[in-house]
Enzyme design. Structure first.
Site, PDB file in Angstrom:
ATOM      1  N   CYS A  91       0.828  -0.888   0.278  1.00  0.00           N
ATOM      2  CA  CYS A  91      -0.193   0.026   0.051  1.00  0.00           C
ATOM      3  C   CYS A  91       1.211   1.485   0.199  1.00  0.00           C
ATOM      4  O   CYS A  91       0.441   2.100  -0.634  1.00  0.00           O
ATOM      5  CB  CYS A  91      -1.054   0.099   1.114  1.00  0.00           C
ATOM      6  SG  CYS A  91      -1.657  -1.028   1.508  1.00  0.00           S
ATOM      7  N   HIS A 343      -9.090   3.114  -2.835  1.00  0.00           N
ATOM      8  CA  HIS A 343      -7.397   2.794  -2.105  1.00  0.00           C
ATOM      9  C   HIS A 343      -6.495   1.656  -3.560  1.00  0.00           C
ATOM     10  O   HIS A 343      -6.425   0.779  -3.101  1.00  0.00           O
ATOM     11  CB  HIS A 343      -7.487   2.131  -1.179  1.00  0.00           C
ATOM     12  CG  HIS A 343      -6.119   1.807  -0.723  1.00  0.00           C
ATOM     13  ND1 HIS A 343      -4.995   2.730  -1.336  1.00  0.00           N
ATOM     14  CD2 HIS A 343      -5.203   0.961   0.552  1.00  0.00           C
ATOM     15  CE1 HIS A 343      -3.760   1.509  -0.373  1.00  0.00           C
ATOM     16  NE2 HIS A 343      -4.443   0.919   0.024  1.00  0.00           N
ATOM     17  N   CYS A 373      -1.002   2.534   5.699  1.00  0.00           N
ATOM     18  CA  CYS A 373      -0.368   1.588   6.679  1.00  0.00           C
ATOM     19  C   CYS A 373      -0.147   0.322   5.293  1.00  0.00           C
ATOM     20  O   CYS A 373      -0.344   1.047   4.306  1.00  0.00           O
ATOM     21  CB  CYS A 373      -1.926   0.918   7.434  1.00  0.00           C
ATOM     22  SG  CYS A 373      -3.287   0.719   7.023  1.00  0.00           S
TER      23      CYS A 373
END
EC number: 2.3.1.16
Length: 387
Positions: A91, A343, A373
């Site tokens: 991520c 995302h 995160c």
């Protein structure tokens, strides 16, 4: 030490992954359009001085495989003399790209970089081809590789109720919708071609994934999706699945000033940190603490904060332990977040940084923090300063 600065930053609109506006647009195209745009928007920068294109992407296979950074840069017409590398910190990939470029600039290993990232989650699913080593189970629970279950765990540990999650998700959609209709995303979105529901070619200049109709009542009717029997995390309180890219032009400060370029922000400090994979969503806390310490700053010094909303159950514990509960409405995710915007994994680090810089300009703020995160237990953070 030399200073790394952001000269420009843009993103694509966020397209819905299932049958959305970018269903017929490849990840390389999303990336290349932004690379071209950065050069068009900044004619004072000689493309032949670009040291490297550093591009984040998580699922590096199919159209995103074989070094999408190079494929996209060639597609964009970036001079062949520039290098190109694809990086993967899950991520945090495109924020990692920013960190790599910044470190290179600080150590004299180049003065002009294009960085960013992409993920077309509609074309290349998040779990495509993933095959964890069986021996990993000796050190990490299988559920630690299931992001939704890690959010459930983190939420339970911090007493985050279903109602708190629903409220946070509604806020995300409401703020993103308000930012959209009030034109606060206009400066960061670079319109590119996509297709409407009928297949007609259109210029897309809006985020498709925002759901302004979201209410507490509508979210209350959703069932837990990751732990149906005992869970609280629903699809409505999780980041949306979306397709998108984001990009930044990063330069050495003295070089940018010599060229008469407008400097939008300086990279003040950077950090990554690890945490237990079972609560991977907690990573922003130690990463932020390290980044702030390196800058000699405190969380109270931050005027604006972008925290990637992987899940409401994950974001709220970070907000709590970073000491931000009392200032959420004034400082945190003021234009909504990933619950509303989505995302796209490799894109998000550059996306939240781009949104942050635009918010800092809008509010005439001096210091800002972007943090997120990372799956399997990491966090990444960047402190920006307007100059």
């Amino acid at each position: 030490m030399k200073q790394a600065v952001i000269v420009d930053c843009i993103r694509t609109p966020m397209g819905r992954s299932k049958g959305g506006v970018f269903r017929n647009v490849r990840a390389e195209t999303l990336s290349a359009e932004l690379m071209k745009a950065l050069l068009l928007r900044n004619p004072g920068v000689d493309p032949n001085t670009i040291e490297d294109v550093i591009w984040g992407c998580v699922q590096q296979t199919l159209e995103q495989g074989f070094n999408i950074a190079r494929n996209a840069s060639l597609l964009a017409g970036v001079p062949k003399t520039a290098g190109a590398v694809t990086v993967n910190r899950l991520c945090g990939s495109s924020m990692e790209a920013l960190h790599q470029a910044s470190r290179a600039i600080m150590t004299g290993m180049g003065d002009t970089f294009i960085i960013g990232g992409v993920e077309h989650m509609g074309h290349v699913p998040m779990n495509h081809g993933v095959d964890f080593h069986p021996g990993l189970a000796a050190n990490v629970a299988k559920a630690s590789g299931m992001m939704g279950l890690t959010a459930e765990m983190l939420g339970k540990l911090h007493g985050i109720s279903r109602e708190m999650q629903d409220q946070f998700a509604v806020r995300s959609h409401q703020r993103a919708h308000a930012a959209s209709i009030e034109g606060r995303f206009a400066n960061e979105i670079y319109a590119i071609e996509g297709h409407d529901a009928n297949g007609a070619l259109i210029k897309v200049d809006y985020d498709e994934v925002i759901r302004p109709e979201t209410t507490l009542e509508s979210l209350a009717g959703l069932r837990p999706v990751f732990d149906p029997a005992n869970g609280t995390v629903t699809a409505g309180t999780s980041s949306a699945l979306s397709d998108g890219a984001a990009a930044m032009l990063v330069m050495e400060e003295e070089k940018a000033r010599a060229l008469g370029l407008t400097i939008r922000a300086r990279v003040r400090s950077m950090a990554v940190a690890g945490c237990d994979a079972a609560i991977m969503g907690y990573g922003p806390v130690p990463a932020t603490q390290k980044a702030l310490a390196r800058a000699g700053l405190s969380i109270q010094d931050m005027d604006v904060i972008e925290l990637n909303e992987a899940f409401a159950a994950q974001s709220l514990p970070c907000v709590k332990d970073l000491g931000l509960m009392d200032v959420v409405e004034d400082k945190v995710n003021l234009n909504g977040g990933a619950i509303a915007l989505g995302h796209p994994l490799g894109c998000s680090g550059a996306r939240i940084s781009t949104t942050l810089i635009n918010l800092m300009e809008h509010k005439d703020a001096t210091l800002g923090l972007a943090t997120m995160c990372i799956g399997l237990g990491q966090g990444i953070a960047t402190v920006f300063e307007r100059v």
